[in-house]
Design a protein around this motif. Sequence first.
Motif, PDB file in Angstrom:
ATOM      1  N   LEU A   1     -45.273  66.264-111.463  1.00  0.00           N
ATOM      2  CA  LEU A   1     -45.140  65.982-110.030  1.00  0.00           C
ATOM      3  C   LEU A   1     -43.856  65.215-109.714  1.00  0.00           C
ATOM      4  N   ILE A   2     -43.271  64.593-110.740  1.00  0.00           N
ATOM      5  CA  ILE A   2     -42.138  63.676-110.485  1.00  0.00           C
ATOM      6  C   ILE A   2     -40.905  64.391-109.917  1.00  0.00           C
ATOM      7  N   PRO A   3     -40.493  65.553-110.467  1.00  0.00           N
ATOM      8  CA  PRO A   3     -39.301  66.197-109.900  1.00  0.00           C
ATOM      9  C   PRO A   3     -39.448  66.548-108.423  1.00  0.00           C
ATOM     10  N   ARG A   4     -40.700  66.723-107.954  1.00  0.00           N
ATOM     11  CA  ARG A   4     -40.905  67.111-106.547  1.00  0.00           C
ATOM     12  C   ARG A   4     -41.072  65.915-105.623  1.00  0.00           C
ATOM     13  N   ALA A   5     -41.271  64.730-106.186  1.00  0.00           N
ATOM     14  CA  ALA A   5     -41.520  63.542-105.356  1.00  0.00           C
ATOM     15  C   ALA A   5     -40.213  63.079-104.713  1.00  0.00           C
ATOM     16  N   ILE A   6     -40.328  62.514-103.506  1.00  0.00           N
ATOM     17  CA  ILE A   6     -39.116  62.102-102.775  1.00  0.00           C
ATOM     18  C   ILE A   6     -38.980  60.587-102.856  1.00  0.00           C
ATOM     19  N   PHE A   7     -37.958  60.123-103.559  1.00  0.00           N
ATOM     20  CA  PHE A   7     -37.660  58.688-103.638  1.00  0.00           C
ATOM     21  C   PHE A   7     -36.184  58.537-103.971  1.00  0.00           C
ATOM     22  N   ASP A   8     -35.652  57.362-103.678  1.00  0.00           N
ATOM     23  CA  ASP A   8     -34.250  57.074-103.992  1.00  0.00           C
ATOM     24  C   ASP A   8     -34.219  56.517-105.417  1.00  0.00           C
ATOM     25  N   ALA A   9     -33.870  57.371-106.365  1.00  0.00           N
ATOM     26  CA  ALA A   9     -34.031  57.018-107.787  1.00  0.00           C
ATOM     27  C   ALA A   9     -33.382  55.685-108.138  1.00  0.00           C
ATOM     28  N   HIS A  10     -32.216  55.408-107.578  1.00  0.00           N
ATOM     29  CA  HIS A  10     -31.490  54.195-107.989  1.00  0.00           C
ATOM     30  C   HIS A  10     -32.137  52.928-107.463  1.00  0.00           C
ATOM     31  N   SER A  11     -32.923  53.061-106.392  1.00  0.00           N
ATOM     32  CA  SER A  11     -33.568  51.844-105.884  1.00  0.00           C
ATOM     33  C   SER A  11     -35.080  51.917-106.102  1.00  0.00           C
ATOM     34  N   THR A  12     -35.493  52.718-107.094  1.00  0.00           N
ATOM     35  CA  THR A  12     -36.937  52.888-107.307  1.00  0.00           C
ATOM     36  C   THR A  12     -37.452  52.008-108.441  1.00  0.00           C
ATOM     37  N   VAL A  13     -38.631  51.407-108.214  1.00  0.00           N
ATOM     38  CA  VAL A  13     -39.351  50.707-109.267  1.00  0.00           C
ATOM     39  C   VAL A  13     -40.592  51.545-109.572  1.00  0.00           C
ATOM     40  N   ALA A  14     -40.829  51.830-110.852  1.00  0.00           N
ATOM     41  CA  ALA A  14     -41.961  52.691-111.233  1.00  0.00           C
ATOM     42  C   ALA A  14     -42.988  51.896-112.025  1.00  0.00           C
ATOM     43  N   PHE A  15     -44.265  52.084-111.677  1.00  0.00           N
ATOM     44  CA  PHE A  15     -45.382  51.487-112.405  1.00  0.00           C
ATOM     45  C   PHE A  15     -46.174  52.648-113.014  1.00  0.00           C
ATOM     46  N   VAL A  16     -46.403  52.602-114.318  1.00  0.00           N
ATOM     47  CA  VAL A  16     -47.047  53.733-114.996  1.00  0.00           C
ATOM     48  C   VAL A  16     -48.223  53.240-115.822  1.00  0.00           C
TER      49      VAL A  16
ATOM     50  N   ALA B   1     -40.975  41.460-107.269  1.00  0.00           N
ATOM     51  CA  ALA B   1     -39.609  41.903-107.587  1.00  0.00           C
ATOM     52  C   ALA B   1     -39.335  43.296-107.018  1.00  0.00           C
ATOM     53  N   ALA B   2     -40.386  44.084-106.768  1.00  0.00           N
ATOM     54  CA  ALA B   2     -40.206  45.450-106.266  1.00  0.00           C
ATOM     55  C   ALA B   2     -39.983  45.487-104.757  1.00  0.00           C
ATOM     56  N   GLU B   3     -40.106  44.351-104.096  1.00  0.00           N
ATOM     57  CA  GLU B   3     -39.923  44.338-102.634  1.00  0.00           C
ATOM     58  C   GLU B   3     -38.517  44.828-102.293  1.00  0.00           C
ATOM     59  N   GLY B   4     -38.420  45.633-101.251  1.00  0.00           N
ATOM     60  CA  GLY B   4     -37.131  46.181-100.835  1.00  0.00           C
ATOM     61  C   GLY B   4     -36.807  47.503-101.524  1.00  0.00           C
ATOM     62  N   SER B   5     -37.583  47.867-102.545  1.00  0.00           N
ATOM     63  CA  SER B   5     -37.319  49.105-103.296  1.00  0.00           C
ATOM     64  C   SER B   5     -38.336  50.177-102.934  1.00  0.00           C
ATOM     65  N   ASP B   6     -37.987  51.419-103.266  1.00  0.00           N
ATOM     66  CA  ASP B   6     -39.005  52.469-103.269  1.00  0.00           C
ATOM     67  C   ASP B   6     -39.910  52.197-104.465  1.00  0.00           C
ATOM     68  N   VAL B   7     -41.189  52.525-104.323  1.00  0.00           N
ATOM     69  CA  VAL B   7     -42.140  52.294-105.417  1.00  0.00           C
ATOM     70  C   VAL B   7     -42.822  53.615-105.762  1.00  0.00           C
ATOM     71  N   VAL B   8     -42.813  53.949-107.042  1.00  0.00           N
ATOM     72  CA  VAL B   8     -43.528  55.135-107.517  1.00  0.00           C
ATOM     73  C   VAL B   8     -44.571  54.666-108.513  1.00  0.00           C
ATOM     74  N   MET B   9     -45.843  54.957-108.236  1.00  0.00           N
ATOM     75  CA  MET B   9     -46.905  54.580-109.173  1.00  0.00           C
ATOM     76  C   MET B   9     -47.490  55.867-109.751  1.00  0.00           C
TER      77      MET B   9
END
Length: 285
Positions: free
Chosen positions: A200-215, A115-123
């Motif tokens: 580290l999150i505020p400094r990371a570069i990703f498109d928030a609206h198209s991001t999927v995050a795994f924590v 489902a995360a395909e096509g999105s930015d991914v932040v782990m």
Amino acid sequence: MTPQSALAPAPLADPFVPQLYRVGRLRRELPDTVTLEVAPLQSRRPAFAPGQFNMLYVFGVGEIAISMSGDAADDVHFVHTVRDVGAVSRAITRLETGATMGLRGPFGVGWPVAAAEGSDVVMVAGGLGLAPLRPAIYHVLANRARYGRVTILVGSRNPHDLLYRQELEAWRQHLDLSIEVTVDHADADWRGNVGVVPGLIPRAIFDAHSTVAFVCGPEVMMRYTVRALLEAGVVSDRIHLSMERNMKCAIGLCGHCQFGPAFVCKDGPVLRFDRIARLYAEREI
Ligand SMILES: Cc1cc2nc3c(=O)[nH]c(=O)nc-3n(C[C@H](O)[C@H](O)[C@H](O)COP(=O)(O)OP(=O)(O)OC[C@H]3O[C@@H](n4cnc5c(N)ncnc54)[C@H](O)[C@@H]3O)c2cc1C
Ligand code: FES
């Protein structure tokens, strides 16, 4: 010995009956943490999805849930990374190559890598939380073109507790991957980030609206990480957490792992944040 590739795939096993597995290669990651490869004695190992777990059983000691930490594309072994924190985990970390053990699984719902395909991914991983995320990292790297920006943020208590250190260094060489590692407490040799991983999150570069995050990590770390992701603009239904609860049956029957309306063994361990947000906010876990 029959080569594994010549063996038939495992027939559907009774989920309550452990199958026999043999311990292969072992790697001591940290003084209290071991990675084991295990392979079934009589069949090929079943397929698994990144984020799923097995129930590992040491004869005469007991059984615990342990996430897969290896590559789902390796169809010979399960790989598990175990930290010695109690009776069963200690017995697992003391097994030697050639030992047999029981294993039930795979169980649960893993990371939504498709489902995360096509999105930015932040782990985002804290400590041993990198182990359940590693199969997702392998998957994303093997299918890199299907994802947008990929960011991996890793936190460790100190430089000596950093898991998979060499592999983290190897991943750093990937130009299409952003990796940041931070430690809570540095030593004189540490040249990297110092502070907790949500920082580290505020400094990371990703498109928030198209991001999927795994924590994945200790619950206090996940709590602050979710807060930082939401503040950065990541939508709550795109944040996924891997939860740990005491497990017995692992198939949604006994109720040991209940978290509100969810059974962590069957509905998780990876749960979408918006589905547990209210409970997560109420409970001091
Ligand atoms: C879905 C799922 C996946 C898991 N994946 C992994 C994994 O990949 N690797 C891994 O090592 N463990 C993992 N665990 C944790 C594991 O199942 C056990 O809970 C843990 O190893 C302790 O079991 P024990 O019987 O050895 O210790 P216990 O006798 O249950 O506990 C001994 C002491 O350790 C404390 N303790 C229990 N769990 C932890 C913990 N995780 N960290 C620190 N202290 C703890 C207890 O509070 C107690 O004081 C996972 C759990 C779940 C539910
Ligand atoms: S462990 Fe039995 S319901 Fe989840």
